[in-house]
Design a protein around this motif. Structure first.
Motif: not given
Length: 335
Positions: A38-39, A41, A44, A47-48, A227
């Protein structure tokens, strides 16, 4: 004075060595430490998107009598695509569906459109190109169509820039490959044996990479669990085939090449036998024509000989008749 300078130089040297060691340790630590997915981009962003999409789906499901089940994901690296793509698989009413998601230049997630909802994704080895790639496989009746995901994304971006839904076109990719299920190359050897090879087998060697790399995910679970499941999928990205997988593909390719060589030799043997048969028939035809010509010539010579003999006999008969007539005339004259 010189002693103080030497001491200072030694201290500076020690500090330099300590600093170098510290930088090295820091570099090694950053290089080999386990990175939190999750570091990244792009992780993320996916995921969003999945979280938001799931919330919207739950709102829709309040009016529906069925739900998505057995949700699975995996990430795939595609050549010439900046970020990995995401495959999202689920069941509805007992039927499997797979969505192909990718990240646009504006860091939003898009889905490849214009393919059948129940299309599959396969990781295939192209024998002609000597290359592995991810393909979308569509089945229409007795036909199978294979389209590279890279080419599909390029084509899909064209539709994304069209504002009117009426203008959106079906993706048409020139290098998509289509086979009929029963389309094959077939050769019957001179001894009656049938050798066959499906057209799809001549082009592709299938692998189980996609099938074996799914990761279960429950988008209705706790955030930390979601996650964790996404992180497992990120760490499971296939960078290279295992030794066993490469060996399996190599063996299949060798089998196909051997079959193709066997069929090639069978065709050459058929051609050789055909030519020999043509030469035999040609020789027989030439012998027949020669015999006919000789017979015709002999017949002509016999006819000429018979005509000459008839003329000779006719001439002899005429001469006898003339001699008899002359003798008779002489006898009458003497009287």
């Amino acid at each position: 004075m010189n002693k103080k300078i030497n001491i200072i130089l030694i201290i500076l040297l020690i500090l330099l060595i300590i600093t170098s060691i510290g930088v090295g340790i820091y570099y090694i630590y950053n290089k080999y430490k386990k990175q939190d997915p999750f570091e990244l981009e792009w992780v993320r962003i996916y995921y969003d998107y999945m979280k938001k999409n799931n919330e919207e789906l739950k709102k829709q499901q309040k009016t529906l009598k069925y739900y998505r089940e057995n949700e699975k994901i995996q990430f795939c690296e595609i050549e010439n695509i900046k970020n990995p793509i995401m495959l999202y698989n689920y069941e509805e009413l007992g039927q499997d569906f797979t969505k192909v998601l990718y990240i646009n230049d504006n860091n939003t997630v898009s889905q490849i459109e214009s393919f059948k909802k129940d299309s599959d994704v396969e990781f295939l080895y192209d024998i002609e190109e000597n290359k592995f790639d991810y393909y979308i496989c569509e089945v229409n009746g007795n036909e199978e169509k294979y389209t590279k995901i890279f080419e599909s994304i390029k084509a899909n971006k064209v539709n994304e820039n069209i504002e009117s839904a009426d203008q959106i076109q079906e993706i048409n990719i020139d290098n998509a490959v289509t086979f009929r299920n029963d389309e094959k190359t077939s050769v019957t050897t001179v001894d009656g044996q049938t050798l066959e090879l499906l057209k799809s087998e001549e082009k592709f060697i299938k692998t189980s990479i996609v099938e074996d790399n799914w990761n279960n995910i429950n988008l209705n679970s706790y955030e930390d669990e979601i996650k964790r499941e996404i992180s497992i999928a990120v760490k499971g990205i296939i960078k290279d085939l295992s030794k066993e997988e490469k060996q399996t593909v190599s063996q299949k390719r060798e089998e196909i090449e051997n079959r193709k060589e066997e069929m090639k030799k069978a065709v050459e043997e058929i051609e050789r036998v055909r030519k020999e048969e043509e030469e035999r028939k040609k020789a027989e035809e030439e012998a027949r024509k020669k015999a006919e010509e000789e017979a015709k010539k002999a017949e002509e010579e016999a006819r000429k000989k018979a005509e000459e003999e008839a003329k000779r006999l006719e001439e002899e008969q005429r001469n006898r008749e003339e001699t008899q007539s002359r003798n008779l005339y002489i006898e009458i004259w003497n009287i």
